[in-house]
Design a protein around this motif. Structure first.
Motif, PDB file in Angstrom:
ATOM      1  N   GLY A 160      19.570  14.301  19.297  1.00  0.00           N
ATOM      2  CA  GLY A 160      20.845  14.037  18.645  1.00  0.00           C
ATOM      3  C   GLY A 160      22.058  14.573  19.361  1.00  0.00           C
ATOM      4  O   GLY A 160      23.169  14.530  18.825  1.00  0.00           O
ATOM      5  N   THR A 175      15.947   7.225  10.646  1.00  0.00           N
ATOM      6  CA  THR A 175      17.223   7.256  11.362  1.00  0.00           C
ATOM      7  C   THR A 175      17.103   8.136  12.605  1.00  0.00           C
ATOM      8  O   THR A 175      16.185   8.949  12.724  1.00  0.00           O
ATOM      9  CB  THR A 175      18.344   7.794  10.455  1.00  0.00           C
ATOM     10  OG1 THR A 175      17.991   9.126  10.032  1.00  0.00           O
ATOM     11  CG2 THR A 175      18.523   6.907   9.237  1.00  0.00           C
ATOM     12  N   THR A 194      20.024  13.904  14.098  1.00  0.00           N
ATOM     13  CA  THR A 194      21.386  14.396  14.274  1.00  0.00           C
ATOM     14  C   THR A 194      21.376  15.586  15.227  1.00  0.00           C
ATOM     15  O   THR A 194      20.323  16.114  15.585  1.00  0.00           O
ATOM     16  CB  THR A 194      21.990  14.829  12.930  1.00  0.00           C
ATOM     17  OG1 THR A 194      21.237  15.952  12.429  1.00  0.00           O
ATOM     18  CG2 THR A 194      21.938  13.688  11.930  1.00  0.00           C
ATOM     19  N   GLU A 195      22.549  16.023  15.632  1.00  0.00           N
ATOM     20  CA  GLU A 195      22.641  17.121  16.595  1.00  0.00           C
ATOM     21  C   GLU A 195      22.073  18.414  16.030  1.00  0.00           C
ATOM     22  O   GLU A 195      21.605  19.268  16.776  1.00  0.00           O
ATOM     23  CB  GLU A 195      24.093  17.313  17.028  1.00  0.00           C
ATOM     24  CG  GLU A 195      24.247  18.318  18.153  1.00  0.00           C
ATOM     25  CD  GLU A 195      25.668  18.392  18.684  1.00  0.00           C
ATOM     26  OE1 GLU A 195      25.910  19.194  19.597  1.00  0.00           O
ATOM     27  OE2 GLU A 195      26.522  17.648  18.170  1.00  0.00           O
ATOM     28  N   HIS A 196      22.123  18.563  14.697  1.00  0.00           N
ATOM     29  CA  HIS A 196      21.589  19.770  14.059  1.00  0.00           C
ATOM     30  C   HIS A 196      20.286  19.451  13.326  1.00  0.00           C
ATOM     31  O   HIS A 196      20.067  19.876  12.198  1.00  0.00           O
ATOM     32  CB  HIS A 196      22.619  20.353  13.080  1.00  0.00           C
ATOM     33  CG  HIS A 196      23.913  20.758  13.746  1.00  0.00           C
ATOM     34  ND1 HIS A 196      24.961  19.882  13.918  1.00  0.00           N
ATOM     35  CD2 HIS A 196      24.303  21.924  14.304  1.00  0.00           C
ATOM     36  CE1 HIS A 196      25.953  20.494  14.529  1.00  0.00           C
ATOM     37  NE2 HIS A 196      25.571  21.736  14.788  1.00  0.00           N
ATOM     38  N   TRP A 197      19.411  18.731  14.005  1.00  0.00           N
ATOM     39  CA  TRP A 197      18.189  18.253  13.380  1.00  0.00           C
ATOM     40  C   TRP A 197      17.292  19.390  12.900  1.00  0.00           C
ATOM     41  O   TRP A 197      16.508  19.224  11.965  1.00  0.00           O
ATOM     42  CB  TRP A 197      17.415  17.382  14.364  1.00  0.00           C
ATOM     43  CG  TRP A 197      16.986  18.115  15.599  1.00  0.00           C
ATOM     44  CD1 TRP A 197      17.666  18.196  16.763  1.00  0.00           C
ATOM     45  CD2 TRP A 197      15.810  18.902  15.756  1.00  0.00           C
ATOM     46  NE1 TRP A 197      16.994  18.989  17.661  1.00  0.00           N
ATOM     47  CE2 TRP A 197      15.835  19.437  17.071  1.00  0.00           C
ATOM     48  CE3 TRP A 197      14.722  19.217  14.937  1.00  0.00           C
ATOM     49  CZ2 TRP A 197      14.838  20.253  17.566  1.00  0.00           C
ATOM     50  CZ3 TRP A 197      13.718  20.032  15.429  1.00  0.00           C
ATOM     51  CH2 TRP A 197      13.776  20.545  16.729  1.00  0.00           C
ATOM     52  N   ASP A 230      25.506  10.899  20.817  1.00  0.00           N
ATOM     53  CA  ASP A 230      25.533   9.915  19.738  1.00  0.00           C
ATOM     54  C   ASP A 230      25.816   8.520  20.284  1.00  0.00           C
ATOM     55  O   ASP A 230      25.994   8.313  21.482  1.00  0.00           O
ATOM     56  CB  ASP A 230      26.553  10.299  18.662  1.00  0.00           C
ATOM     57  CG  ASP A 230      27.961  10.450  19.228  1.00  0.00           C
ATOM     58  OD1 ASP A 230      28.294   9.725  20.190  1.00  0.00           O
ATOM     59  OD2 ASP A 230      28.720  11.285  18.717  1.00  0.00           O
ATOM     60  N   ARG A 241      20.388   7.802  24.502  1.00  0.00           N
ATOM     61  CA  ARG A 241      20.373   8.959  23.605  1.00  0.00           C
ATOM     62  C   ARG A 241      19.626  10.166  24.162  1.00  0.00           C
ATOM     63  O   ARG A 241      19.825  11.266  23.679  1.00  0.00           O
ATOM     64  CB  ARG A 241      19.763   8.556  22.252  1.00  0.00           C
ATOM     65  CG  ARG A 241      20.679   7.632  21.450  1.00  0.00           C
ATOM     66  CD  ARG A 241      20.052   7.311  20.113  1.00  0.00           C
ATOM     67  NE  ARG A 241      20.908   6.481  19.306  1.00  0.00           N
ATOM     68  CZ  ARG A 241      21.819   6.929  18.435  1.00  0.00           C
ATOM     69  NH1 ARG A 241      21.989   8.226  18.307  1.00  0.00           N
ATOM     70  NH2 ARG A 241      22.544   6.100  17.729  1.00  0.00           N
TER      71      ARG A 241
END
Length: 493
Positions: free
Chosen positions: A482, A65, A68-71, A485, A304
């Protein structure tokens, strides 16, 4: 404007047959004199992502996937999470990027104001001596008196060719550029913090290994001294061991320096002074996430990665600047007017007799400007070509970075497997040396020497693990980190 008005007044007082005779010539003269934008066109085209050759490294990567922003939380270290969050809140570069957005929005509002009517007031009062040789009637002619005026002025550029609107829309695109650049600052700060933190974790492990190596060397020197005293060793062997001691000590000193420098760096990234680094404790990083790539990589990557998004908005802004530059080649039509009071004395100034007003269109037509408009259009076209090529280069750089990080991850996985095998062999040799020592079949020195080989392999493993952790961070950042989105990607497609 002055030329057009003079011509109009001239023909108003000509006989009707002459007006028809000369008006066609006048129109032809004006149209032939208009400046042309012919031959000025963009030369660059945005790259088609679907047609790019991605290579086996990207095409054969397993599916995962989007980050995410807090990867970075996949490293399972609460201290790292705290440091990154603090950096994203307090670092001056992020605050500067926020101010840049505010500046872009202010400039966009200024450009928008140019599309709206402009209304202002003007009041003047001056004492003058009026000439006796003009149109000033008596009793004012040849005397001093007050000349007073109070008006409300209005001007409105009808913007028939959308010159002002295109400039305004371009400034809105530049606001989006600033917003994307702020997101890019976020991932760059995150990248710097995560990579420094990974290196800090490695330095702590190297410090442990260096300390054990130094302790073993000191132990071996002690044994050599006792053996020399008993006549079982030579001074040469002892000197060789003692010669290694300064290097082993310096190795530990250098690691301590690296720890201090890394903590100072992370404190600065957090927006604080070096003293804040004193509170940073030993990291506890763990990473068990699968390695792979999301679906439809090139197309989705455009929306992205903040640097690609910013580059795309620059292309959009440049297109609108070209439209605005082209509109400057056409006649400019304004609606001008004023209403107020004017009098050559104070008495009767604000009366119906002193009322003045004016309302009407004004048109300016570019006939000859020395090449100014063509030069401006050429400049805007060149800027567009530059923006397109920057956009293309950013996409290629992004794909290169993704492929590189995947290659590093694949290579370091193979290297780690080999190093693990070497470590198992050296540990087996060390265990045998320990067993022989306890059984009295060998001396302690052999056990210490085999442990030195174990420590060397562990140092290599620490480096390989740091490379793996950093390559994973590099991959996540290459995918955009991330910070933007899917909802935000629609605006540029």
């Amino acid at each position: 404007m002055r030329t057009s008005f003079t011509l109009a007044m001239t023909y108003i007082f000509q006989p009707p047959f002459k007006l028809g005779r000369w008006s066609g010539w006048l129109v032809a003269l004006l149209l032939n004199g208009c400046i042309s934008s012919k031959g000025i066109m963009p030369a660059s085209q945005p790259v088609e992502q679907e047609k790019l050759a991605l290579g086996k490294t990207i095409e054969e990567a397993p599916a995962i996937t989007w980050p995410t922003e807090h990867w970075w939380q996949v490293y399972q270290d609460a201290q790292l999470d705290h440091l990154v969050q603090k950096s994203l809140h307090d670092h001056p570069d992020l605050k500067k990027a926020t101010a840049r957005i505010a500046l872009s929005m202010a400039m966009a509002e200024q450009a928008h104001a140019s599309t709206l009517p402009n209304v202002g007031g003007k009041v003047s009062s001056s004492r003058e001596r009026f000439t006796e040789l003009s149109f000033i009637p008596k009793p004012w002619a040849g005397r001093f008196n007050w000349n007073n005026q109070a008006t409300v002025d209005m001007s409105y550029n009808l913007d028939v060719w959308k010159q002002q609107k295109s400039a305004w829309l371009a400034s809105l695109d530049e606001v989006h550029v600033s917003e994307a650049e702020m997101q890019q600052v976020k991932i760059e700060l995150t990248s710097a913090m995560v990579k420094s933190y990974i290196r800090l974790a490695a330095e702590y492990q190297w410090r442990d290994l260096a300390q054990e190596e130094l302790d073993d060397l000191r132990h071996e020197i002690t044994i050599a001294k006792k053996a020399l005293a008993a006549g079982l060793n030579t001074q040469l062997n002892l000197s060789r061991l003692e010669a290694k001691l300064p290097a082993a000590q310096n190795k530990l000193v250098q690691i301590e320096l690296h720890l201090v420098l890394l903590k100072n760096q992370m404190a600065a990234l957090s927006g604080e002074g070096p003293g804040a680094g004193d509170s940073i404790v030993r990291p506890t990083l763990h990473l068990s996430e699968p390695i792979g790539l999301p679906d439809r990589l090139p197309v989705n990557l455009v929306g992205r990665r903040p640097d690609i998004v910013a580059a795309r908005w620059r292309v959009e802004a440049s297109q609108k600047h070209i439209q605005s530059a082209k509109a400057a080649f056409y006649p400019n039509i304004n609606l001008l007017g004023y209403i107020g009071f004017q009098a050559l004395a104070f008495s009767g100034l604000f009366s119906s007799a002193g009322l003045v007003g004016n309302l009407g269109p004004a048109m300016s037509l570019p006939i000859f400007d020395g090449g100014k408009r063509r030069a401006n259009l050429s400049a805007e076209t060149a800027l567009y070509d530059m923006a397109v090529e920057d956009y293309n280069a950013t996409i290629l750089k992004a794909l290169e970075s993704i492929s590189n990080q995947l290659s590093v991850l694949g290579t370091v996985a193979a290297e780690t497997a080999n190093t693990q095998q070497a470590l198992e062999k050296t540990e087996q040799a060390h265990r045998l040396a320990e067993k022989n020592y306890r059984a009295g079949l060998s001396n302690r020195v052999e056990s210490l020497q085999t442990n030195e080989l174990v420590l060397q392999q562990k140092e290599i493993l620490v480096e390989q693990e740091a490379v793996r952790l950093q390559a994973y961070a590099g991959l996540m950042l290459a995918l955009g980190g991330g910070v933007i989105d899917a909802e935000h990607t629609q605006a540029i497609h």
